[in-house]
Every structure is written in structure tokens, then in C-alpha cells.
Design a protein around this motif. Structure first.
Motif, short mmCIF file in Angstrom:
data_model
loop_
_atom_site.label_atom_id
_atom_site.label_comp_id
_atom_site.label_asym_id
_atom_site.label_seq_id
_atom_site.Cartn_x
_atom_site.Cartn_y
_atom_site.Cartn_z
N GLU A 1 -10.56 14.88 27.02
CA GLU A 1 -9.57 13.81 26.95
C GLU A 1 -8.18 14.40 26.78
OE1 GLU A 1 -9.63 12.75 22.16
OE2 GLU A 1 -10.51 11.34 23.60
N PHE A 2 -7.16 13.62 27.07
CA PHE A 2 -5.80 14.16 27.10
C PHE A 2 -5.36 14.70 25.74
CE2 PHE A 2 -1.15 13.74 26.91
CZ PHE A 2 -0.82 14.57 27.98
N TYR A 3 -5.68 13.98 24.67
CA TYR A 3 -5.24 14.41 23.34
C TYR A 3 -6.36 15.15 22.60
CZ TYR A 3 -1.23 11.40 24.18
OH TYR A 3 -0.10 10.83 24.71
N VAL A 4 -7.10 15.97 23.32
CA VAL A 4 -8.22 16.70 22.72
C VAL A 4 -7.72 17.64 21.63
CG1 VAL A 4 -8.12 18.55 24.45
CG2 VAL A 4 -10.27 18.09 23.26
N GLU A 5 -8.48 17.71 20.54
CA GLU A 5 -8.18 18.63 19.44
C GLU A 5 -9.12 19.84 19.55
OE1 GLU A 5 -5.75 18.34 17.41
OE2 GLU A 5 -5.11 16.29 17.91
N GLU A 6 -8.77 20.90 18.87
CA GLU A 6 -9.57 22.12 18.96
C GLU A 6 -11.01 21.88 18.53
OE1 GLU A 6 -9.34 26.85 17.73
OE2 GLU A 6 -7.95 25.41 16.81
N HIS A 7 -11.21 21.08 17.47
CA HIS A 7 -12.57 20.80 17.00
C HIS A 7 -13.37 20.09 18.09
CE1 HIS A 7 -15.91 19.57 14.47
NE2 HIS A 7 -15.70 18.31 14.84
N ASP A 8 -12.75 19.11 18.76
CA ASP A 8 -13.44 18.38 19.83
C ASP A 8 -13.83 19.32 20.95
OD1 ASP A 8 -12.98 15.93 18.50
OD2 ASP A 8 -10.96 15.84 19.33
N TYR A 9 -12.94 20.24 21.25
CA TYR A 9 -13.19 21.22 22.30
C TYR A 9 -14.39 22.09 21.94
CZ TYR A 9 -11.83 24.59 25.96
OH TYR A 9 -11.79 25.38 27.07
N GLU A 10 -14.46 22.53 20.67
CA GLU A 10 -15.56 23.38 20.23
C GLU A 10 -16.88 22.63 20.27
OE1 GLU A 10 -14.32 24.68 16.40
OE2 GLU A 10 -12.97 26.24 17.18
N ILE B 1 -17.43 24.21 34.64
CA ILE B 1 -16.12 23.75 35.11
C ILE B 1 -15.58 22.73 34.12
CG2 ILE B 1 -14.90 22.58 36.98
CD1 ILE B 1 -17.13 23.60 38.85
N LEU B 2 -14.35 22.91 33.70
CA LEU B 2 -13.71 22.00 32.76
C LEU B 2 -12.58 21.25 33.45
CD1 LEU B 2 -13.08 20.90 29.87
CD2 LEU B 2 -11.64 22.93 29.55
N LEU B 3 -12.59 19.93 33.35
CA LEU B 3 -11.51 19.10 33.85
C LEU B 3 -10.63 18.71 32.67
CD1 LEU B 3 -13.52 16.70 36.21
CD2 LEU B 3 -12.76 19.06 36.63
N SER B 4 -9.35 19.01 32.77
CA SER B 4 -8.42 18.71 31.68
C SER B 4 -7.08 18.35 32.31
CB SER B 4 -8.26 19.92 30.75
OG SER B 4 -7.22 19.71 29.81
N HIS B 5 -6.63 17.13 32.11
CA HIS B 5 -5.36 16.72 32.72
C HIS B 5 -4.23 17.66 32.32
CE1 HIS B 5 -2.44 14.17 34.62
NE2 HIS B 5 -1.74 14.07 33.50
N SER B 6 -4.19 18.02 31.06
CA SER B 6 -3.13 18.91 30.58
C SER B 6 -3.58 20.36 30.63
CB SER B 6 -2.76 18.56 29.13
OG SER B 6 -1.95 19.58 28.56
N PRO B 7 -2.85 21.22 31.35
CA PRO B 7 -3.22 22.65 31.35
C PRO B 7 -2.85 23.33 30.04
CG PRO B 7 -1.19 22.32 32.57
CD PRO B 7 -1.69 20.95 32.22
N VAL B 8 -1.87 22.81 29.34
CA VAL B 8 -1.43 23.45 28.10
C VAL B 8 -2.50 23.35 27.03
CG1 VAL B 8 0.30 23.42 26.26
CG2 VAL B 8 0.99 23.01 28.62
N ARG B 9 -3.04 22.16 26.83
CA ARG B 9 -4.08 22.01 25.81
C ARG B 9 -5.30 22.84 26.14
NH1 ARG B 9 -1.34 17.22 25.67
NH2 ARG B 9 -0.83 16.43 23.58
N ALA B 10 -5.65 22.88 27.42
CA ALA B 10 -6.80 23.69 27.83
C ALA B 10 -6.54 25.16 27.56
CB ALA B 10 -7.10 23.46 29.31
#
Length: 267
Positions: free
Chosen positions: A155-164, A177-186
Motif C-alpha cells: 500500500e502507498f503508506y506502507v510502514e517498515e513493519h508491514d513490509y517485513e 515481484i513487488l508492486l509499489s506505487h512509491s519507489p522511495v518507500r520501496a
């Protein structure tokens, strides 16, 4: 006489700039990239479409025919199908309906404009009813050429914990393959687990300069590091940022036409 010549020159320049920009914002190009991976035995083909922003200017039929000719195994919609102030969903849903005719699975992650749009719930329901697979900090599996590929969506406002948590059961022998609208957060949370990240959001800086690249990007300010193209992140993850097939705020693009991407992953 001299003033008449000056005014005529100004008019010609203005017309030239208008026609140039019209071409940049409406005549889409096809970006083609190729990636190699030891995790595949046969070529995998992916189409990425991002940042459509309900762009009524592009030829959706032409886009559909090009994608059919490419014959992808999956389509990734990486956010901002609509603009934050889009009231009529018809144009964006027409794009999705055209993509559905390819007969391949479509995966979607939200961008910031979906989240801000007051018709967000209606859009998600329409996408779901069309069989689009909506990923929100979870994963789906797709069988491609006899191999199971894992497709994650952040999701766009993903947090590090959610990612883990999302990647906690990742299987490294699979193509991930990871889809992430924001490249910065990814990029913040990239640790080499995902093989390929597909992002958008930046519009390639919308205006680009020779040798400099993108001029400005949301969330990164002027001269963004993550603006457009394919790059390698720490840990070996490949990040591809598509500059988008639509426009937001102002329909202006310079040296950066609207586009979508055809991706080939080969052994």
C-alpha cells in the motif's frame, strides 16, 4: 514591419511548443526493458501501466493492440488509475476493460490519488468485479510457464513493519515481484528479498533535462534520485520506475512522453 516579424516568430514558437507538448502528453511510447534471472527457465513477459490519471487523450485501442501483440503473462497496474479529483470513473474503467481483453491476470496497487479520491470505494469495487487482483500488503501467486511467481503489493503508506510481515514467508527460490506505487518507500525497506520492484508515482520528473534527468518529483523535491528507469538497489533488487501514461496537476511534459513498459525476464 520589425514588430510584425517578432510577433509572427513568437506565434510560430508558441504553436510549436503547443504541438510538441500535445504529442508528449497524448502519444504514448513503449519502454522495453530486459532483466536476467536464474530463477526462471523460460522468458516471462510483464506489462506495467502506471499513473494513468484518467487520461482521456491517449488511444486506448492502440495500447490494447500493442499489449496483445507483446503477449504478456501478467499486467501490473501500479497506482493512480484516477486523479484525486476524478469524478467520472468511465475513462479509467475503459482502460481496465481493454486490458481485460488480453485474458491475462491483472494486479493492482493503489496510489496516493486513489486514496485521496472520494470515489475510492466505488473504484475498488468496480476493479474487483472485473477480476482485477487488488494487493494491499499481501501477495498472490501466478503460474507462468510452469513456474509459480509470487506477486506482492505494498500500500502507498506502507510502514517498515508491514513490509517485513508481508515478506516474512517469502520463498527465495521463487521469482518475487513487488508492486509499489512509491519507489522511495520501496527503496527504504529494500533488503534484497524481492527480485524486482515495479513503481511509478514520479512521472519521470514530468519535465526532464539532458544529463540532469527529472526536475521535480512528489516526495523527493527537485532533481529526484529515483525518477525514471531501471536501477539496482542494495542487495541486488532491481527497481523499475515507469514515468506513467497520464499527467497530473498540469498536462505538461518535456523530453518525457507518456509511456507504458514491456518487461522481459529471461534465464
Amino acid at each position: 514591419m520589425k514588430m510584425k516579424i517578432i510577433l509572427m516568430a513568437i506565434a510560430i514558437i508558441a504553436l510549436g511548443m503547443f504541438l510538441y507538448n500535445r504529442n508528449q502528453i497524448s502519444h504514448f511510447r513503449t519502454e522495453s526493458i530486459q532483466i536476467q534471472s536464474s530463477k526462471v527457465e523460460n522468458e516471462i513477459r510483464i506489462v506495467q501501466v502506471t499513473d494513468f490519471h484518467s487520461n482521456h487523450r491517449i488511444n486506448i485501442s492502440r495500447l490494447k493492440e500493442q499489449i496483445k501483440e507483446f503477449n504478456p503473462h501478467m499486467i501490473a497496474l501500479t497506482g493512480d488509475l484516477v486523479d484525486h479529483n476524478t469524478e467520472d470513473l468511465t475513462v479509467s474503467l475503459s482502460l481496465v476493460d481493454s486490458l481485460k481483453t488480453t485474458g491475462v491476470p491483472i494486479y493492482f496497487v493503489e496510489g496516493n490519488h486513489e486514496i485521496a479520491n472520494r470515489h475510492r470505494k466505488d473504484l475498488l469495487e468496480e476493479l474487483s468485479s472485473r477480476g482485477v487482483i487488488i494487493l494491499n500488503n499481501d501477495r498472490a501467486e501466478v503460474d507462468i510457464e510452469g513456474k509459480t511467481v509470487h506477486v506482492y503489493g505494498a500500500e502507498f503508506y506502507v510502514e517498515e513493519h508491514d513490509y517485513e510481515v508481508m515478506l516474512s514467508e517469502l520463498e527465495r527460490d521463487r521469482l518475487n515481484i513487488l508492486l509499489s506505487h512509491s519507489p522511495v518507500r520501496a527503496s527504504w525497506y529494500a533488503d534484497g528479498k524481492a527480485d524486482l520492484i515495479l513503481s511509478g508515482h514520479t512521472h519521470g520528473g514530468q519535465v526532464r533535462l539532458p544529463l540532469v534527468g527529472g526536475v521535480v518529483s512528489p516526495g523527493q523535491g527537485f532533481f529526484p534520485h529515483y525518477d525514471k528507469g531501471l536501477m539496482e538497489l542494495p542487495g541486488g533488487t532491481m527497481l523499475h520506475i515507469d514515468s506513467g501514461i497520464g499527467n497530473s496537476v498540469l498536462p505538461i511534459r518535456i523530453m518525457n512522453p507518456v509511456q507504458y513498459t514491456q518487461i522481459r525476464i529471461s534465464p
